[in-house]
Scaffold this motif. Structure first.
Motif, PDB file in Angstrom:
ATOM      1  N   ASP A  41       0.835  -1.187   0.000  1.00 14.76           N
ATOM      2  CA  ASP A  41       0.000   0.000   0.000  1.00 14.76           C
ATOM      3  C   ASP A  41       0.876   1.245   0.000  1.00 14.76           C
ATOM      4  OD1 ASP A  41      -2.386  -1.593   0.178  1.00 14.76           O
ATOM      5  OD2 ASP A  41      -1.647  -2.121   2.147  1.00 14.76           O
ATOM      6  N   ALA A  78      -8.741   8.288  14.960  1.00 16.53           N
ATOM      7  CA  ALA A  78      -9.879   7.684  14.258  1.00 16.53           C
ATOM      8  C   ALA A  78     -10.609   8.739  13.431  1.00 16.53           C
ATOM      9  CB  ALA A  78     -10.822   7.029  15.264  1.00 16.53           C
ATOM     10  N   GLU A 105     -11.763   8.565   9.577  1.00 16.02           N
ATOM     11  CA  GLU A 105     -13.176   8.836   9.283  1.00 16.02           C
ATOM     12  C   GLU A 105     -13.299   9.911   8.192  1.00 16.02           C
ATOM     13  OE1 GLU A 105     -15.549   7.221  11.077  1.00 16.02           O
ATOM     14  OE2 GLU A 105     -17.178   8.199  10.005  1.00 16.02           O
ATOM     15  N   ASN A 135     -11.948   8.603   4.760  1.00 14.28           N
ATOM     16  CA  ASN A 135     -12.868   7.647   4.147  1.00 14.28           C
ATOM     17  C   ASN A 135     -14.172   8.320   3.717  1.00 14.28           C
ATOM     18  OD1 ASN A 135     -11.129   5.503   4.124  1.00 14.28           O
ATOM     19  ND2 ASN A 135     -11.740   4.758   6.144  1.00 14.28           N
ATOM     20  N   LEU A 157     -13.463   9.633   0.351  1.00 16.15           N
ATOM     21  CA  LEU A 157     -13.561   8.544  -0.636  1.00 16.15           C
ATOM     22  C   LEU A 157     -15.017   8.239  -0.966  1.00 16.15           C
ATOM     23  CD1 LEU A 157     -10.754   6.097   0.530  1.00 16.15           C
ATOM     24  CD2 LEU A 157     -10.917   7.214  -1.696  1.00 16.15           C
ATOM     25  N   LYS A 181      -8.817   2.192  -1.876  1.00 18.53           N
ATOM     26  CA  LYS A 181      -9.940   1.505  -1.246  1.00 18.53           C
ATOM     27  C   LYS A 181     -10.321   2.196   0.053  1.00 18.53           C
ATOM     28  CE  LYS A 181      -8.834  -2.936  -3.294  1.00 18.53           C
ATOM     29  NZ  LYS A 181      -7.723  -3.881  -3.177  1.00 18.53           N
ATOM     30  N   ALA A 182      -9.324   2.509   0.867  1.00 16.95           N
ATOM     31  CA  ALA A 182      -9.638   3.089   2.182  1.00 16.95           C
ATOM     32  C   ALA A 182      -8.382   3.604   2.868  1.00 16.95           C
ATOM     33  CB  ALA A 182     -10.282   2.020   3.071  1.00 16.95           C
ATOM     34  N   ALA A 183      -8.586   4.531   3.801  1.00 15.03           N
ATOM     35  CA  ALA A 183      -7.543   4.886   4.770  1.00 15.03           C
ATOM     36  C   ALA A 183      -7.642   3.855   5.886  1.00 15.03           C
ATOM     37  CB  ALA A 183      -7.791   6.279   5.316  1.00 15.03           C
ATOM     38  N   THR A 184      -6.516   3.352   6.366  1.00 12.12           N
ATOM     39  CA  THR A 184      -6.528   2.286   7.371  1.00 12.12           C
ATOM     40  C   THR A 184      -6.065   2.814   8.742  1.00 12.12           C
ATOM     41  OG1 THR A 184      -4.232   1.525   7.203  1.00 12.12           O
ATOM     42  CG2 THR A 184      -5.760   0.732   5.510  1.00 12.12           C
ATOM     43  N   TYR A 185      -6.279   2.001   9.768  1.00  9.63           N
ATOM     44  CA  TYR A 185      -5.837   2.344  11.120  1.00  9.63           C
ATOM     45  C   TYR A 185      -4.442   1.814  11.422  1.00  9.63           C
ATOM     46  CZ  TYR A 185     -10.747   3.438  11.877  1.00  9.63           C
ATOM     47  OH  TYR A 185     -12.002   3.976  11.794  1.00  9.63           O
ATOM     48  N   HIS A 186      -3.854   1.110  10.456  1.00 10.91           N
ATOM     49  CA  HIS A 186      -2.552   0.483  10.676  1.00 10.91           C
ATOM     50  C   HIS A 186      -1.466   1.567  10.791  1.00 10.91           C
ATOM     51  CE1 HIS A 186       0.514  -2.546  10.596  1.00 10.91           C
ATOM     52  NE2 HIS A 186       0.997  -2.147   9.439  1.00 10.91           N
ATOM     53  N   GLN A 187      -0.764   1.584  11.908  1.00  9.67           N
ATOM     54  CA  GLN A 187       0.293   2.564  12.193  1.00  9.67           C
ATOM     55  C   GLN A 187      -0.190   4.007  12.096  1.00  9.67           C
ATOM     56  OE1 GLN A 187       3.707   1.458   9.777  1.00  9.67           O
ATOM     57  NE2 GLN A 187       4.216  -0.167  11.222  1.00  9.67           N
ATOM     58  N   ASP A 217      -5.063   1.721   1.787  1.00  7.90           N
ATOM     59  CA  ASP A 217      -5.155   0.432   1.091  1.00  7.90           C
ATOM     60  C   ASP A 217      -5.529   0.733  -0.356  1.00  7.90           C
ATOM     61  OD1 ASP A 217      -5.393  -2.215   0.392  1.00  7.90           O
ATOM     62  OD2 ASP A 217      -7.390  -2.464   1.231  1.00  7.90           O
ATOM     63  N   LEU A 218      -4.687   0.284  -1.281  1.00  5.31           N
ATOM     64  CA  LEU A 218      -4.948   0.561  -2.702  1.00  5.31           C
ATOM     65  C   LEU A 218      -5.508  -0.659  -3.394  1.00  5.31           C
ATOM     66  CD1 LEU A 218      -1.785   2.564  -3.735  1.00  5.31           C
ATOM     67  CD2 LEU A 218      -3.843   3.367  -2.638  1.00  5.31           C
ATOM     68  N   TYR A 255      -2.136  -4.471   6.428  1.00  2.00           N
ATOM     69  CA  TYR A 255      -2.520  -3.617   7.551  1.00  2.00           C
ATOM     70  C   TYR A 255      -3.252  -4.563   8.487  1.00  2.00           C
ATOM     71  CZ  TYR A 255      -6.113  -3.900   4.108  1.00  2.00           C
ATOM     72  OH  TYR A 255      -6.966  -4.404   3.176  1.00  2.00           O
ATOM     73  N   TYR A 286     -10.361  -4.812   3.056  1.00  2.00           N
ATOM     74  CA  TYR A 286     -11.335  -3.856   2.541  1.00  2.00           C
ATOM     75  C   TYR A 286     -12.045  -4.397   1.311  1.00  2.00           C
ATOM     76  CZ  TYR A 286      -9.795  -0.394   5.832  1.00  2.00           C
ATOM     77  OH  TYR A 286      -9.532   0.259   6.998  1.00  2.00           O
ATOM     78  N   ARG A 328     -22.497   3.534  -2.436  1.00  2.00           N
ATOM     79  CA  ARG A 328     -21.258   3.311  -3.198  1.00  2.00           C
ATOM     80  C   ARG A 328     -21.427   2.176  -4.189  1.00  2.00           C
ATOM     81  NH1 ARG A 328     -16.111   4.058   0.869  1.00  2.00           N
ATOM     82  NH2 ARG A 328     -14.940   3.759  -1.060  1.00  2.00           N
ATOM     83  N   HIS A 352     -15.627  -1.971   0.409  1.00  2.00           N
ATOM     84  CA  HIS A 352     -14.689  -1.124   1.161  1.00  2.00           C
ATOM     85  C   HIS A 352     -15.422  -0.415   2.304  1.00  2.00           C
ATOM     86  CE1 HIS A 352     -12.711  -0.553  -3.071  1.00  2.00           C
ATOM     87  NE2 HIS A 352     -12.700  -1.804  -2.671  1.00  2.00           N
ATOM     88  N   ASP A 393     -14.879  -0.663   6.379  1.00  2.00           N
ATOM     89  CA  ASP A 393     -14.618   0.544   7.166  1.00  2.00           C
ATOM     90  C   ASP A 393     -15.665   0.711   8.272  1.00  2.00           C
ATOM     91  OD1 ASP A 393     -13.246   3.004   7.721  1.00  2.00           O
ATOM     92  OD2 ASP A 393     -14.918   4.051   6.786  1.00  2.00           O
ATOM     93  N   ASP A 408      -2.365  -3.872  17.463  1.00  2.00           N
ATOM     94  CA  ASP A 408      -2.591  -2.975  16.320  1.00  2.00           C
ATOM     95  C   ASP A 408      -4.104  -2.758  16.230  1.00  2.00           C
ATOM     96  OD1 ASP A 408      -2.912  -1.788  13.807  1.00  2.00           O
ATOM     97  OD2 ASP A 408      -1.700  -3.276  12.734  1.00  2.00           O
ATOM     98  N   ARG A 409      -4.516  -1.489  16.142  1.00  2.00           N
ATOM     99  CA  ARG A 409      -5.959  -1.189  16.099  1.00  2.00           C
ATOM    100  C   ARG A 409      -6.641  -1.858  14.918  1.00  2.00           C
ATOM    101  NH1 ARG A 409      -6.970   5.207  17.051  1.00  2.00           N
ATOM    102  NH2 ARG A 409      -9.012   4.509  17.659  1.00  2.00           N
ATOM    103  N   GLN A 410      -5.882  -2.050  13.856  1.00  2.00           N
ATOM    104  CA  GLN A 410      -6.467  -2.631  12.644  1.00  2.00           C
ATOM    105  C   GLN A 410      -6.882  -4.090  12.867  1.00  2.00           C
ATOM    106  OE1 GLN A 410      -6.558  -0.496   9.778  1.00  2.00           O
ATOM    107  NE2 GLN A 410      -7.848  -1.988   8.753  1.00  2.00           N
ATOM    108  N   ARG A 458       4.490   0.407  -4.472  1.00  2.00           N
ATOM    109  CA  ARG A 458       3.957   1.041  -5.684  1.00  2.00           C
ATOM    110  C   ARG A 458       4.839   2.207  -6.105  1.00  2.00           C
ATOM    111  NH1 ARG A 458      -1.537  -1.017  -6.123  1.00  2.00           N
ATOM    112  NH2 ARG A 458      -1.830  -2.240  -4.255  1.00  2.00           N
TER     113      ARG A 458
END
Lengths: 147, 482
Positions: free
Chosen positions: A21, A69, A73, A76, A79, A123-129, A146-147, B71, B95, B192, B244, B248, B267-269, B413
């Motif tokens: 990503d 968060a 929010e 996304n 998006l 696809k989305a913004a993630t919470y990872h890191q 996430d792409l 993630y 997602y 969507r 997606h 979310d 990890d929150r994810q 990428r």
């Protein structure tokens, strides 16, 4: 990929290495700058922002349990606006921000493949890191898409 | 980072991460010696460890050889959870819910289309909306219709005249995951999805015309209707914006559930809820609905592929023989029965960038493949090749019936775009006999062959380890990229 051309500019974003990503480091003088730079980093993946015009206005209000968060929010929701209306913001003003609420006024364009460059889908913004923190110069943030 | 993680080599294809600290089980990574070195540079092994800390995990935290840094869960990760003590996690699905692949076969041989590939690619490109935010102007669904799609999946598409009832027999779960709850899907997600059914999307999604270049197992290939030089089609896409948004929405809900149930997560994810809790059940209902949207999406694209080939080649359906070999999900959580310590147990199996690989005679394998095992489709990158494999008993015993899903990225990428700078990737591929049309300027560059592990190495590991068996290798001729 950077959001600013000059060095030491007060706000900007820079892409970070992540295999699957794309992550961005965001910086600015205020928390609001982090939210604006997050949005600009997102749009930079999707199209050439310079070709967007400020022809329409969208008012956005989002809420989340905490500040980090709230960043996800917000991104996304942008998006969602793109997926459902083709809306891409050129100018972003944060009118009100607290750790759990954000109100912004966006001016932008409806995506048109004849006028606008098609880059990557997000696809989305993630919470990872995910991170937002104060620094001696202001604020910095970190977000992975996430792409 | 990854380098601190202990790895013990078990055999040529298996590596163990011993159970330590907060881990509730060991990690088990399917990988070759050469590939394991690259993994130490990113955080994918740490992610295998993180998954091993989740409540109610059964068996090892598994990683397939195409593992890469995702993630939350790693991409290429498989984890099964007890229905009573275990959890379900939207981050363990991803997602793009039910991102997956379907393989179609034809009655044509490579020389039959040799002069027509450019034309086929061009017409496919106009019939299948591709790229960032691709939408259909001819198919806008209202909410009651969307609810039907979410409930019935590919069967909805067939009922509307997109394909035949026979197609449904060749799709994982018959093209509809049971228990889908359209009411658990938010209005934002429905918004969507309303004009995205029947679109390819962006990123690594594609529709590819190719041919069977090599056969490894003649008898199985014949049983799957596959022969040398046969023209094939691969479709790779998922649940688009609807999926997606579902992911979310439920990450947000399950973050609250994580606090409510007192889970401490690295990890929150990784946020999750007990499988049987109201939150867990609601997510599974919404996820199944999004998965069904993806099955319907691939079914619609199949219809337009059939129309395109008939139109361009001037052939009737029988002469074309464009039939579905199989359709697999590679981002999904499923309730499945597995043997655990000699007892049959129902488990919630998460496959995030991993493919189901059930053996011959398994009740969930369609009648047509009871003797061969379930077909497994592993797409490579656009310049190389893809593989058709079948599931095995060993996979069922070791990996909850799972195998790899693709090549796995090795360049980010950003690095890929740098590597592609100043080159015409389209021309380079054309020189190798592959015609590529991409909707986005970025995506072709981001998806250059060298951005990926050689899928051959990935497949060699799963074949060597016995968790699936090679049947055939497919070469691309023409590709449309999202």
């Amino acid at each position: 990929m950077t959001g600013t051309s000059k060095r030491h500019q007060s706000a900007g974003f820079r892409s970070l290495a992540h295999t699957a990503d794309v992550g961005f480091k965001l910086w600015g003088e205020t928390v609001a700058d982090i939210f604006i730079q997050g949005a600009q980093s997102l749009y930079s993946l999707m199209t050439d922002r310079r070709r967007l015009r400020a022809r329409q206005v969208q008012e956005v209000a989002v809420e989340a349990p905490d500040q980090e968060a709230l960043l996800v929010e917000w991104l996304n929701y942008l998006l969602y606006l793109y997926d459902t209306q083709g809306f891409l913001a050129r100018q972003i003003e944060i009118e009100e921000i607290s750790p759990t609420r954000l109100h912004a006024r966006l001016q932008g364009d409806t995506f048109d493949p004849r006028r606008h460059e098609v880059k990557t889908g997000v696809k989305a913004a993630t919470y990872h890191q995910l991170a937002i923190r104060p620094t001696p110069e202001g604020w910095e943030g970190h977000v992975i898409f996430d792409l | 980072m990854g380098s601190e993680i202990k790895l013990r080599r078990l055999d040529a294809y298996r590596w163990e991460i011993p159970q330590e600290g907060a881990m509730r089980t060991r990690g088990l990574v399917y990988c070759s010696e050469e590939m394991i070195q690259a993994l130490r540079h990113d955080q994918s092994l740490q992610q295998v460890v993180n998954v091993a800390t989740l409540p109610g995990i059964v068996g090892a935290s598994l990683a397939m050889p195409d593992i890469h840094w995702g993630y939350g869960f790693p991409i290429g990760g498989v984890a099964a959870f007890d229905l009573n003590e275990g959890v379900v996690s939207p981050g363990g699905v991803g997602y793009d819910i039910n991102c997956g692949v379907r393989l179609l076969r034809t009655e044509l041989r490579r020389p039959d289309i040799a002069q027509r590939v450019q034309e086929l690619v061009d017409v496919l490109f106009t019939h299948i909306p591709s790229g960032v935010g691709s939408r259909r102007r001819d198919l806008k669904l209202d909410v009651p219709t969307l609810h039907e799609v979410l409930r019935y999946g590919a069967a909805w598409a067939v009922k509307k005249g997109f394909g035949s009832a026979d197609d449904l027999l060749h799709i994982e779960a018959g093209g509809a995951i049971p228990g889908a709850d359209p009411k658990a899907v938010s209005d934002h997600a429905l918004d969507r999805g309303k004009d995205q059914l029947g679109t390819l999307g962006s990123g690594n999604h594609f529709t590819e015309i190719g041919y069977v270049a090599e056969i490894y197992d003649e008898a199985t290939a014949r049983a799957l209707g596959i022969f040398k030089d046969q023209v094939t089609i691969i479709i790779h896409t998922g649940s688009r914006g609807l999926g997606h948004q579902v992911c979310d929405d439920y990450i947000r809900k399950l973050m609250q559930a994580t606090n409510k149930y007192g889970f401490k997560l690295p990890d929150r994810q990784l946020c999750c809820a007990p499988v049987g809790s109201p939150e867990g059940r609601e997510y599974l209902g919404a996820m199944a609905a999004a998965a069904n949207f993806a099955f319907a999406n691939r079914q619609l694209l199949t219809h337009w592929v059939r129309e395109t080939l008939q139109q361009v080649l001037g052939l009737g359906p029988r002469d074309l023989g464009l039939e579905l070999v199989y359709d697999v999900a590679h981002n999904i959580a499923k309730i499945e029965s597995h043997q655990v310590n000699g007892k049959t147990k129902k488990l919630c199996v998460h496959r995030k960038g991993a493919t189901r690989a059930f053996p011959p005679h398994h009740p969930e394998v369609p009648a047509a493949y009871q003797e061969t095992g379930q077909p497994v489709l592993i797409p490579g990158d656009m310049g190389r090749y893809s593989y058709l494999l079948v599931g095995t008993q060993r996979a069922l015993e070791e990996t909850f019936g799972s195998t790899c899903h693709g090549a796995g990225r090795i360049l980010s990428r950003h690095q890929a775009i740098k590597a592609a700078k100043g080159r015409s990737i389209e021309k380079e591929l054309a020189a190798r006999g592959i015609i590529v049309r991409g909707a986005g300027r970025g995506t072709v560059a981001e998806e250059i062959p060298e951005a990926y592990k050689d899928v051959e190495q990935v497949v060699q590991v799963v074949h060597g380890a016995g968790i699936s068996a090679k049947v055939a290798k497919l070469h691309p001729l023409g590709v449309i990229k999202g």
